[in-house]
Motif scaffolding. Structure first.
Motif, short mmCIF file in Angstrom:
data_model
loop_
_atom_site.label_atom_id
_atom_site.label_comp_id
_atom_site.label_asym_id
_atom_site.label_seq_id
_atom_site.Cartn_x
_atom_site.Cartn_y
_atom_site.Cartn_z
N ALA A 1 1.45 -5.95 -4.39
CA ALA A 1 1.77 -4.72 -5.13
C ALA A 1 0.92 -4.63 -6.39
O ALA A 1 0.41 -3.55 -6.73
N ALA B 1 0.83 -1.21 0.00
CA ALA B 1 0.00 0.00 0.00
C ALA B 1 0.86 1.25 0.00
O ALA B 1 0.49 2.27 -0.61
N GLN C 1 -2.03 -5.81 -6.84
CA GLN C 1 -3.38 -5.43 -6.43
C GLN C 1 -3.50 -3.93 -6.18
O GLN C 1 -4.57 -3.36 -6.31
N GLN C 2 -2.38 -3.30 -5.84
CA GLN C 2 -2.35 -1.86 -5.59
C GLN C 2 -2.08 -1.07 -6.88
O GLN C 2 -1.93 0.15 -6.84
N GLY C 3 -1.93 -1.78 -8.02
CA GLY C 3 -1.68 -1.10 -9.29
C GLY C 3 -0.22 -1.05 -9.68
O GLY C 3 0.14 -0.33 -10.61
N PHE C 4 0.63 -1.82 -8.99
CA PHE C 4 2.06 -1.85 -9.29
C PHE C 4 2.42 -3.23 -9.81
O PHE C 4 3.04 -4.04 -9.11
N GLU D 1 4.72 6.52 -6.24
CA GLU D 1 4.23 5.99 -7.51
C GLU D 1 5.21 6.17 -8.66
O GLU D 1 5.41 5.26 -9.46
N ASP D 2 5.83 7.33 -8.76
CA ASP D 2 6.75 7.58 -9.87
C ASP D 2 7.91 6.58 -9.88
O ASP D 2 8.36 6.17 -10.95
N LEU E 1 3.53 1.79 -1.57
CA LEU E 1 4.07 2.08 -2.91
C LEU E 1 3.34 3.25 -3.56
O LEU E 1 3.93 3.99 -4.35
N ALA E 2 2.07 3.43 -3.24
CA ALA E 2 1.29 4.52 -3.84
C ALA E 2 1.90 5.88 -3.51
O ALA E 2 1.80 6.82 -4.31
N GLY E 3 2.55 6.00 -2.38
CA GLY E 3 3.20 7.25 -2.01
C GLY E 3 4.46 7.53 -2.81
O GLY E 3 4.98 8.64 -2.78
N GLN F 1 6.43 2.55 -10.53
CA GLN F 1 5.78 2.18 -11.78
C GLN F 1 6.81 1.55 -12.72
O GLN F 1 6.45 0.91 -13.69
#
Length: 123
Positions: free
Chosen positions: A99, A67, A101-104, A73-74, A69-71, A77
């Motif tokens: 990861a 979770a 599941q969180q979009g990574f 993101e750059d 990782l969203a902080g 990705q």
């Protein structure tokens, strides 16, 4: 958990090599240090080498890491290889699934350096 973050040119490559005892605050700090090192880079890939760490994160801690990782993101990705010792590969693989599941979806766990590098470099 001390860590060493290096930027190696060309086609910038970030490598984090933590050692010592695994704990959630230190792991989150490592993500922050990687993101800070990547801030000035255009093109790069990330290798997190945890083969020399001691201990393992619990499932709930792995979820918190994914979770987090969203902080950053750059940074995350990009392709991110997690190089694991055999006895903790399951944790590394679970982290990659969490990861995703969180979009990574470009986070993968590996057992050996060569395979991780082949994937990172796209060969």
């Amino acid at each position: 958990m001390p860590s060493n973050v290096r930027v190696i040119k060309p086609s910038d490559f970030l490598r984090a090599d933590p050692d010592g005892q695994v704990d959630l605050p230190a792991a989150l700090q490592l993500l922050q240090r990687l993101a800070a090192a990547a801030a000035a880079l255009d093109e790069y890939e990330v290798l997190i080498d945890i083969r020399h760490t001691i201990g393992r994160l619990r499932t709930d801690e792995l979820q918190q890491m994914a979770a987090a990782l969203a902080g950053f993101e750059d940074t995350f990705q990009r392709k991110t290889a997690v190089l694991c010792p055999p006895d903790r590969f399951e944790n590394g693989h679970l982290f990659s699934l969490l990861a995703a599941q969180q979009g990574f979806g470009r986070v993968r766990a590996f057992l050996d350096y060569e395979t991780a590098m082949e994937w990172l470099l796209g060969t």
